[in-house]
Design a protein around this motif. Structure first.
Motif, PDB file in Angstrom:
ATOM      1  N   TYR A  33       0.828  -1.207   0.000  1.00 14.97           N
ATOM      2  CA  TYR A  33       0.000   0.000   0.000  1.00 14.97           C
ATOM      3  C   TYR A  33       0.863   1.258   0.000  1.00 14.97           C
ATOM      4  O   TYR A  33       0.621   2.198  -0.753  1.00 14.97           O
ATOM      5  N   ARG A  34       1.888   1.263   0.857  1.00 12.75           N
ATOM      6  CA  ARG A  34       2.741   2.456   0.940  1.00 12.75           C
ATOM      7  C   ARG A  34       3.567   2.643  -0.337  1.00 12.75           C
ATOM      8  O   ARG A  34       3.848   3.774  -0.729  1.00 12.75           O
ATOM      9  N   MET A  36       2.468   1.855  -3.317  1.00  8.48           N
ATOM     10  CA  MET A  36       1.522   2.403  -4.294  1.00  8.48           C
ATOM     11  C   MET A  36       1.313   3.899  -4.069  1.00  8.48           C
ATOM     12  O   MET A  36       1.115   4.657  -5.009  1.00  8.48           O
ATOM     13  N   LYS A  37       1.339   4.320  -2.822  1.00 12.99           N
ATOM     14  CA  LYS A  37       1.107   5.720  -2.484  1.00 12.99           C
ATOM     15  C   LYS A  37       2.368   6.575  -2.566  1.00 12.99           C
ATOM     16  O   LYS A  37       2.333   7.743  -2.200  1.00 12.99           O
ATOM     17  N   LYS A  39       3.888   7.942  -5.027  1.00 13.69           N
ATOM     18  CA  LYS A  39       3.809   9.092  -5.938  1.00 13.69           C
ATOM     19  C   LYS A  39       2.963  10.222  -5.364  1.00 13.69           C
ATOM     20  O   LYS A  39       3.137  11.371  -5.733  1.00 13.69           O
ATOM     21  N   SER A  40       2.044   9.905  -4.466  1.00 14.43           N
ATOM     22  CA  SER A  40       1.164  10.943  -3.918  1.00 14.43           C
ATOM     23  C   SER A  40       1.612  11.378  -2.533  1.00 14.43           C
ATOM     24  O   SER A  40       0.793  11.711  -1.683  1.00 14.43           O
ATOM     25  N   ARG A  41       2.897  11.397  -2.298  1.00 14.35           N
ATOM     26  CA  ARG A  41       3.408  11.751  -0.980  1.00 14.35           C
ATOM     27  C   ARG A  41       3.560  13.252  -0.786  1.00 14.35           C
ATOM     28  O   ARG A  41       4.060  13.709   0.229  1.00 14.35           O
ATOM     29  N   HIS A  49       9.228   8.967   3.873  1.00 10.99           N
ATOM     30  CA  HIS A  49       8.126   8.088   3.481  1.00 10.99           C
ATOM     31  C   HIS A  49       8.503   6.619   3.702  1.00 10.99           C
ATOM     32  O   HIS A  49       7.694   5.839   4.235  1.00 10.99           O
TER      33      HIS A  49
END
Length: 91
Positions: A33-34, A36-37, A39-41, A49
Motif C-alpha cells: 500500500y505504501r 503504491m502511495k 507518488k502521492s506523498r 516516506h
C-alpha cells in the motif's frame, strides 16, 4: 527422509502459530500500500516516506507477535489447567 511433505508441514505450523502468517500478510499489505502511495506523498521526502512505511510494517508484525504470545499463554496457563481440573473432577 521425513514422511511429512512441505505443504502439510506448513499447514501444521500455521495451525500451531496462526499469528505468524497474519503478521506476514499484514507486513506485505502495508508495504504494498505504501509503495503504491509513493507518488502521492506531496512534499514529503522519499526517505521519510520509506521510514514511515518500515515503522508501520514493523509495528503490525510486532503487534501480531504480541497477540500470538498472549493467545499462547492464555491457552497454556488458563485453558489447560481448567481442562485438567475438569478431568480430575469427573473421575
Amino acid at each position: 527422509m521425513s514422511d511429512e511433505d512441505n505443504d502439510s508441514k506448513f499447514m501444521r505450523k500455521v495451525k500451531e502459530n496462526p499469528f505468524v502468517p497474519i503478521g506476514l500478510a499484514g507486513c506485505v499489505a502495508i508495504v504494498g500500500y505504501r509503495l503504491m502511495k509513493i507518488k502521492s506523498r506531496q512534499d514529503t521526502k522519499l526517505s521519510v516516506h520509506l521510514i514511515h512505511m518500515r515503522v508501520a510494517a514493523q509495528g503490525f508484525v510486532v503487534g501480531a507477535m504480541t497477540i500470538g504470545v498472549l493467545y499462547s499463554m492464555y491457552k497454556d496457563y488458563i485453558v489447560k489447567p481448567r481442562e485438567k481440573q475438569k478431568a480430575l473432577a469427573e473421575k
